[in-house]
Design a protein around this motif. Structure first.
Motif, PDB file in Angstrom:
ATOM      1  N   MET A 152     -25.908  14.750 -22.640  1.00 57.72           N
ATOM      2  CA  MET A 152     -25.818  13.975 -21.397  1.00 57.72           C
ATOM      3  C   MET A 152     -26.871  12.860 -21.369  1.00 57.72           C
ATOM      4  SD  MET A 152     -23.499  16.056 -20.175  1.00 57.72           S
ATOM      5  CE  MET A 152     -22.992  17.772 -20.228  1.00 57.72           C
ATOM      6  N   GLY A 153     -27.026  12.169 -22.491  1.00 63.69           N
ATOM      7  CA  GLY A 153     -28.114  11.211 -22.623  1.00 63.69           C
ATOM      8  C   GLY A 153     -27.811   9.830 -22.081  1.00 63.69           C
ATOM      9  N   ALA A 154     -28.851   9.007 -22.027  1.00 58.97           N
ATOM     10  CA  ALA A 154     -28.745   7.604 -21.634  1.00 58.97           C
ATOM     11  C   ALA A 154     -29.973   6.871 -22.129  1.00 58.97           C
ATOM     12  CB  ALA A 154     -28.631   7.470 -20.114  1.00 58.97           C
ATOM     13  N   LEU A 183     -17.658  14.981 -18.792  1.00 58.36           N
ATOM     14  CA  LEU A 183     -16.590  14.100 -18.300  1.00 58.36           C
ATOM     15  C   LEU A 183     -16.666  13.868 -16.793  1.00 58.36           C
ATOM     16  CD1 LEU A 183     -13.607  15.361 -20.488  1.00 58.36           C
ATOM     17  CD2 LEU A 183     -15.078  13.367 -20.845  1.00 58.36           C
ATOM     18  N   LYS A 184     -17.413  14.707 -16.061  1.00 54.10           N
ATOM     19  CA  LYS A 184     -17.622  14.505 -14.624  1.00 54.10           C
ATOM     20  C   LYS A 184     -19.045  14.031 -14.331  1.00 54.10           C
ATOM     21  CE  LYS A 184     -14.313  18.124 -13.287  1.00 54.10           C
ATOM     22  NZ  LYS A 184     -14.177  19.456 -12.639  1.00 54.10           N
ATOM     23  N   ASP A 185     -19.788  13.730 -15.364  1.00 56.13           N
ATOM     24  CA  ASP A 185     -21.197  13.358 -15.236  1.00 56.13           C
ATOM     25  C   ASP A 185     -21.314  11.922 -14.737  1.00 56.13           C
ATOM     26  OD1 ASP A 185     -23.931  13.096 -15.465  1.00 56.13           O
ATOM     27  OD2 ASP A 185     -23.998  13.411 -17.634  1.00 56.13           O
ATOM     28  N   TYR A 211     -17.862  18.689 -17.380  1.00 58.74           N
ATOM     29  CA  TYR A 211     -19.051  19.070 -16.610  1.00 58.74           C
ATOM     30  C   TYR A 211     -19.604  17.885 -15.837  1.00 58.74           C
ATOM     31  CZ  TYR A 211     -20.010  23.562 -18.923  1.00 58.74           C
ATOM     32  OH  TYR A 211     -19.973  24.851 -19.374  1.00 58.74           O
ATOM     33  N   HIS A 212     -20.455  18.257 -14.883  1.00 56.77           N
ATOM     34  CA  HIS A 212     -21.347  17.282 -14.268  1.00 56.77           C
ATOM     35  C   HIS A 212     -22.592  17.173 -15.162  1.00 56.77           C
ATOM     36  CE1 HIS A 212     -18.914  16.932 -10.638  1.00 56.77           C
ATOM     37  NE2 HIS A 212     -18.749  18.244 -10.684  1.00 56.77           N
ATOM     38  N   HIS A 213     -23.718  16.728 -14.589  1.00 51.24           N
ATOM     39  CA  HIS A 213     -24.933  16.474 -15.365  1.00 51.24           C
ATOM     40  C   HIS A 213     -25.672  17.790 -15.575  1.00 51.24           C
ATOM     41  CE1 HIS A 213     -27.691  13.628 -17.104  1.00 51.24           C
ATOM     42  NE2 HIS A 213     -28.711  14.066 -16.376  1.00 51.24           N
ATOM     43  N   ALA A 214     -25.293  18.534 -16.622  1.00 47.58           N
ATOM     44  CA  ALA A 214     -25.886  19.857 -16.862  1.00 47.58           C
ATOM     45  C   ALA A 214     -25.636  20.271 -18.300  1.00 47.58           C
ATOM     46  CB  ALA A 214     -25.282  20.886 -15.911  1.00 47.58           C
TER      47      ALA A 214
END
Length: 237
Positions: A152-154, A183-185, A211-214
């Protein structure tokens, strides 16, 4: 026999203890093959996305980057002491100090894994290592990683001392990497930008979860993530 180790780096506004809890299921799946070791950023900040309320009471929350007097981020992670040395050098040293602090023999460092902002540390370590190897320079405290995992990087890889003083013409990480995208992040567009901009198509691979951000926590998805890590490591042997 001492297990190969993976250095783990939390997101912004989190800390090592929190990331260890978030990775508990993954650690359990990999417990016979790898040891996950968790490191902490040097700077205090407020709680990051998703940290509260679950981790209320874990203050102070930490991050890997700070800003200069104008509020501009220092992309090399510097600012933690008077020497002005960058954050990547500090992280290599933390990993080496972990070796020295152990009472029993330890396995080699083979990988680095980060969540959210921590992926910039992972990218920075890999980029610094490949630059030093290409130039024939010493560094990295003698550690030689084989792969990285970015969850979940940036953002761009943390800049290193070598990168500040030499023009390499590229910021592309060519070492093997696995990228986990939710995909929901809300960070997904930035995760995709990181994946496309800073990593070599020949050596990167993608694992998407709904997922969300997890970090992945559903059994089947944790199993798949563990298998991806095993396979990537196996291919480096």
């Amino acid at each position: 026999m001492a297990l190969p180790r993976i250095a783990c780096f939390h997101g912004g506004g989190s800390k090592a203890d929190i990331y260890e809890i978030q990775c508990a299921q993954l650690s359990n799946r990999l417990s016979k093959e790898f040891q996950l070791v968790f490191f902490e950023g040097p700077y205090n900040r407020d709680a990051g996305p998703g940290v509260l309320p679950a981790f209320s009471g874990y203050e102070p929350y930490k991050t890997w980057f700070t800003t200069d007097s104008t509020g501009t981020e220092l992309p090399d992670g510097s600012g933690y002491d008077a020497s002005g040395r960058d954050g990547i050098e500090r992280v290599w040293k933390l990993m080496a100090e972990n070796d020295w602090a152990q009472d029993e023999p330890v396995g080699p460092w083979v990988g680095a894994m980060g969540f959210s902002l921590g992926t910039r540390v992972v990218g920075g370590l890999l980029l610094d290592q490949q630059r030093r190897e290409k130039g024939g320079w010493e560094g990295g405290e003698g550690i030689r990683l084989k792969f990285g995992v970015c969850c979940m990087g940036a953002g761009k890889p943390m800049e290193s001392e070598v990168g500040k003083h030499f023009n390499f013409g590229t910021n592309i990480v060519s070492m093997p990497t696995l990228h986990v995208h939710g995909l929901k992040d809300w960070v997904l567009p930035l995760s995709r930008q990181q994946y496309e901009t800073y990593y070599d198509p020949k050596t990167k691979r993608l694992y998407e979860v709904d997922y969300h951000h997890a970090m992945p926590w559903v059994k089947e998805e944790v199993d798949q993530l563990a298998q991806h890590i095993r396979q990537m490591y196996k291919e480096t042997l």
